[in-house]
Design a protein around this motif. Structure first.
Motif, PDB file in Angstrom:
ATOM      1  N   PHE B  33       0.832  -1.206   0.000  1.00  0.00           N
ATOM      2  CA  PHE B  33       0.000   0.000   0.000  1.00  0.00           C
ATOM      3  C   PHE B  33       0.867   1.258   0.000  1.00  0.00           C
ATOM      4  N   PHE B  34       1.807   1.332   0.943  1.00  0.00           N
ATOM      5  CA  PHE B  34       2.597   2.558   1.043  1.00  0.00           C
ATOM      6  C   PHE B  34       3.515   2.754  -0.154  1.00  0.00           C
ATOM      7  N   THR B  35       4.029   1.649  -0.685  1.00  0.00           N
ATOM      8  CA  THR B  35       5.010   1.785  -1.759  1.00  0.00           C
ATOM      9  C   THR B  35       4.346   2.029  -3.109  1.00  0.00           C
ATOM     10  N   ILE B  36       3.291   1.310  -3.408  1.00  0.00           N
ATOM     11  CA  ILE B  36       2.705   1.361  -4.752  1.00  0.00           C
ATOM     12  C   ILE B  36       1.382   2.123  -4.762  1.00  0.00           C
ATOM     13  N   ALA B  37       0.473   1.732  -3.869  1.00  0.00           N
ATOM     14  CA  ALA B  37      -0.886   2.280  -3.964  1.00  0.00           C
ATOM     15  C   ALA B  37      -0.936   3.758  -3.574  1.00  0.00           C
ATOM     16  N   LEU B  38      -0.254   4.104  -2.476  1.00  0.00           N
ATOM     17  CA  LEU B  38      -0.350   5.482  -1.988  1.00  0.00           C
ATOM     18  C   LEU B  38       0.118   6.515  -3.026  1.00  0.00           C
ATOM     19  N   PRO B  39       1.251   6.299  -3.727  1.00  0.00           N
ATOM     20  CA  PRO B  39       1.652   7.277  -4.744  1.00  0.00           C
ATOM     21  C   PRO B  39       0.590   7.470  -5.826  1.00  0.00           C
ATOM     22  N   PHE B  40      -0.127   6.397  -6.171  1.00  0.00           N
ATOM     23  CA  PHE B  40      -1.198   6.539  -7.164  1.00  0.00           C
ATOM     24  C   PHE B  40      -2.318   7.423  -6.630  1.00  0.00           C
ATOM     25  N   VAL B  68       3.742  16.131 -13.042  1.00  0.00           N
ATOM     26  CA  VAL B  68       3.556  15.536 -11.701  1.00  0.00           C
ATOM     27  C   VAL B  68       3.621  14.012 -11.787  1.00  0.00           C
ATOM     28  N   CYS B  69       3.056  13.443 -12.849  1.00  0.00           N
ATOM     29  CA  CYS B  69       3.057  11.980 -12.986  1.00  0.00           C
ATOM     30  C   CYS B  69       4.492  11.433 -13.049  1.00  0.00           C
ATOM     31  N   VAL B  70       5.334  12.097 -13.844  1.00  0.00           N
ATOM     32  CA  VAL B  70       6.726  11.627 -13.960  1.00  0.00           C
ATOM     33  C   VAL B  70       7.479  11.844 -12.648  1.00  0.00           C
ATOM     34  N   ALA B  71       7.201  12.983 -11.996  1.00  0.00           N
ATOM     35  CA  ALA B  71       7.871  13.249 -10.711  1.00  0.00           C
ATOM     36  C   ALA B  71       7.475  12.205  -9.668  1.00  0.00           C
ATOM     37  N   ILE B  72       6.188  11.871  -9.644  1.00  0.00           N
ATOM     38  CA  ILE B  72       5.744  10.887  -8.643  1.00  0.00           C
ATOM     39  C   ILE B  72       6.258   9.488  -9.003  1.00  0.00           C
ATOM     40  N   ALA B  73       6.444   9.213 -10.286  1.00  0.00           N
ATOM     41  CA  ALA B  73       7.079   7.938 -10.667  1.00  0.00           C
ATOM     42  C   ALA B  73       8.468   7.839 -10.033  1.00  0.00           C
ATOM     43  N   ALA B  74       9.224   8.932 -10.102  1.00  0.00           N
ATOM     44  CA  ALA B  74      10.555   8.949  -9.482  1.00  0.00           C
ATOM     45  C   ALA B  74      10.439   8.789  -7.972  1.00  0.00           C
ATOM     46  N   PHE B  75       9.473   9.496  -7.385  1.00  0.00           N
ATOM     47  CA  PHE B  75       9.288   9.412  -5.935  1.00  0.00           C
ATOM     48  C   PHE B  75       8.937   7.985  -5.499  1.00  0.00           C
ATOM     49  N   THR B  76       8.120   7.319  -6.307  1.00  0.00           N
ATOM     50  CA  THR B  76       7.732   5.934  -5.995  1.00  0.00           C
ATOM     51  C   THR B  76       8.956   5.022  -5.990  1.00  0.00           C
ATOM     52  N   VAL B 121      14.050  -3.979  -8.241  1.00  0.00           N
ATOM     53  CA  VAL B 121      13.015  -4.580  -9.095  1.00  0.00           C
ATOM     54  C   VAL B 121      11.650  -3.949  -8.806  1.00  0.00           C
ATOM     55  N   ILE B 122      11.330  -3.787  -7.519  1.00  0.00           N
ATOM     56  CA  ILE B 122      10.042  -3.158  -7.159  1.00  0.00           C
ATOM     57  C   ILE B 122      10.009  -1.718  -7.687  1.00  0.00           C
ATOM     58  N   ALA B 123      11.147  -1.032  -7.552  1.00  0.00           N
ATOM     59  CA  ALA B 123      11.204   0.360  -8.013  1.00  0.00           C
ATOM     60  C   ALA B 123      10.988   0.442  -9.518  1.00  0.00           C
TER      61      ALA B 123
END
Lengths: 322, 278
Positions: B33-40, B68-76, B121-123
């Motif tokens: 949740f915190f790693t994948i779902a929350l950034p979405f 913002v989408c690309v920035a949050i991809a990096a943040f994720t 890999v997750i990143a």
């Protein structure tokens, strides 16, 4: 005699805390032969776990020489890996993630050894069959300890360290664990065991070492310790010899020079002593000369627990200076 | 006989360790949740509430939702590596997992490498998913010629962030503290690094700080190959250099201070004391 598999000379372990430096192990010597089950006994804080952790390579020492299978456990690199391949350790905490199953854990751990047991072999021997595919988080305490044991032996260790392996087990789980330890022993595994359960040491160990305040107090086979350090309790019924205080006075006079204590339990006189043969001889002679009738003789040898308690009581009496 | 046998080769062991970490990851819902779902969730909310304005940068203009989408991809990717490891490793330490593995012949580098590989890999997976959503919903375009630069950037940077996560795991004694420390580092850094809100005309000191810290250079380096008007085809070496320096510092710190045992004040340790012996 085979050469020792574990050798400890003059081991010193210290802890530094805010209160200063505490010496947990103080010049300990230890030698364990191949294929032996050695039980290390001691009260809390005696230095058992510190000693075992040094042997496992999990704790550094201040002084002394330590060898396990010819390798210093503090060694790094290939020597460390070589040693790790041949030892198994049951830690006090399990250390297996609750999200995986025993099957997954054993497959994962088995893969890192050169010559592991097969999964089915270990599952059967340790008795994991009923829960091998359940998540570790859903296992009972006893099932988890069995898994710990399985993980510790999966690498087919020559030396196994068991730090209080049956703490928290119910009596039947304890019996099962003992049987497993015995079967590993029968395969030639050398086992170093720490325990609070004296009957566990009595049942399993070839050699017992009692440590106190970081030093080895006594060492030897359990039976020998019981004979040498334990005081047996002889009891006898004495008939027709007047009042009990008269009898006690006469017996005390007869036993003059022999270390013993007397007490009454109903009509029976209890004599606690290390020198059973001498006591027997003197009392028989006294009974014959006074025409006293002795009946219901019995001699009870001390349990390892009594030996342990007496040894530690002795240390407490002597050790009032620190 | 054991003497005749070789140790199992390291590469399969590394892959097995990484596979184990990935399996654990998907079985811990809170981590997913915190790693994948929350950034979405954050992405959807920001883009639903922001106007259709354009973000100006030195190379041209971005629609705000693609930016913002690309920035949050990096943040994720950072949360999958840095935050994830800084959180989980101390928890596993308090559970005795690290000590248990230390008792085996598994080489230390394989054990640590398995954690890092799984995190990378997750990143990478979360960046791919996030960019796919960006392409589908927010007008992000991923030119084929940009992909090599993007891959190099993400792999190198996330490895560096994983090393920084291991450093936090090494330095902070308890699991409960480690989680707080990781968030206290990442969240303020995100606010000055163009992640949630594009910062236009920030105070000069904050701007300098953001460029010296690793997150802003990473966001810049991920955005450059995906720029809507002027995508680059080579990695941003300067930005990657800053990140790698942080990664090397993190690695050195982790190697020097890494601990396998729970600290004496750790929560697991406290539970153990009840039946501890010597």
């Amino acid at each position: 005699m085979t050469s020792p598999v574990m050798k400890v000379n003059d081991l010193v372990v210290e802890y530094t805390s805010s209160q200063g430096t505490i010496r947990a192990v103080n010049g300990l010597d230890l030698s364990i032969a191949e294929g032996e089950v050695y039980a290390l006994l001691g009260e809390n804080g005696a230095g058992k776990t510190s000693t075992v952790e040094v042997l496992e390579g999990h704790r550094s020492r201040v002084g002394g020489q330590v060898e396990v299978l010819g390798i210093d456990p503090s060694a790094g690199g290939p020597r460390r890996r070589e040693l790790r391949d041949q030892i198994g350790i049951v830690l006090q905490t399990s250390g297996i993630e609750s999200e995986i199953t025993p099957r997954e854990a054993l497959t994962l751990f088995g893969a890192v050894y050169r010559n592991p047991y097969s999964l089915s072999d270990v599952v059967e021997r340790v008795g994991l069959g009923d829960f091998v595919d359940q998540r570790v988080g859903s296992l009972s305490g006893g099932q988890r300890r069995r898994l710990d044991l399985a993980v510790a032996v999966i690498g087919r260790p020559r030396v196994l360290f068991l730090d209080e392996p049956t703490t928290g087990f119910d009596p039947s789980a304890r019996r099962n664990a003992w049987e497993l330890i015995r079967s590993l022993h029968a395969d030639g595994t050398t086992i170093l065991l720490t325990t609070h359960y004296l009957e566990e040491a009595e049942f399993l160990a070839d050699q017992v070492g009692v440590i106190s305040r970081g030093e080895m107090l006594v060492e030897g086979p359990p039976r020998e310790l019981q004979q040498v350090h334990g005081r047996s309790v002889m009891s006898v019924e004495i008939a027709g010899a007047g009042s009990s205080s008269d009898v006690e006075a006469s017996v005390a006079a007869v036993l003059d020079g022999i270390s013993s204590t007397l007490a009454w339990q109903g009509a029976r006189l209890l004599i606690t002593t290390e020198e059973t043969t001498k006591v027997l001889e003197r009392i028989t002679r006294w009974a014959l000369s006074t025409g006293t009738d002795l009946s219901e003789w019995s001699i009870e040898h001390p349990s390892l627990e009594q030996v342990f308690l007496e040894l530690n009581a002795g240390i407490d009496r002597e050790g009032g200076d620190d | 006989m054991t003497e005749a046998r070789q140790f199992p080769p390291s590469l399969p062991l590394l892959i097995r360790q990484a596979g184990h970490q990935l399996r654990l990851f998907v079985r811990v819902p809170v981590a997913v949740f915190f790693t994948i779902a929350l950034p979405f969730v954050v992405l959807f909310i920001i883009n639903a509430t922001s106007s259709d304005r354009l973000i100006r940068d030195p190379n041209g203009e971005w629609p705000v939702d693609a930016f913002v989408c690309v920035a949050i991809a990096a943040f994720t990717a950072v949360s999958a590596t840095f935050t994830n490891l800084a959180n989980m490793v101390p928890i596993r330490r308090e559970e005795g997992v690290l000590q248990r593995w230390r008792s085996t012949p598994l080489p230390v580098w394989v054990f640590v490498g398995g954690h890092v590989l799984a995190a990378v890999v997750i990143a990478v997976a979360s960046v791919v998913v996030m960019l796919a959503v960006g392409v589908a919903l927010y007008g992000v375009s991923v030119p084929l010629s940009s992909i090599p630069a993007l891959v190099v950037t993400v792999v190198v940077a996330t490895t560096a962030f994983a090393a920084m996560g291991m450093a936090v795991a090494a330095l902070v004694p308890t699991a409960s503290a480690a989680s707080g420390v990781a968030n206290a580092i990442v969240l303020p850094m995100a606010l000055i690094s163009n992640v949630f809100i594009p910062t236009e005309s920030p105070p000069i000191a904050l701007d300098i700080a953001a460029n010296l810290l690793p997150l802003r250079p990473f966001v810049d380096a991920v955005q450059a190959p995906l720029h809507p008007t002027d995508p680059t085809t080579v990695p941003q070496w300067g930005a990657l250099g800053v990140i790698v320096l942080w990664g090397v510092a993190g690695f050195a710190c982790a190697v020097r201070t890494f601990r396998w045992n729970a600290a004496p004040g750790g929560s697991t340790r406290r539970r153990r004391v009840a039946h501890q012996s010597g």
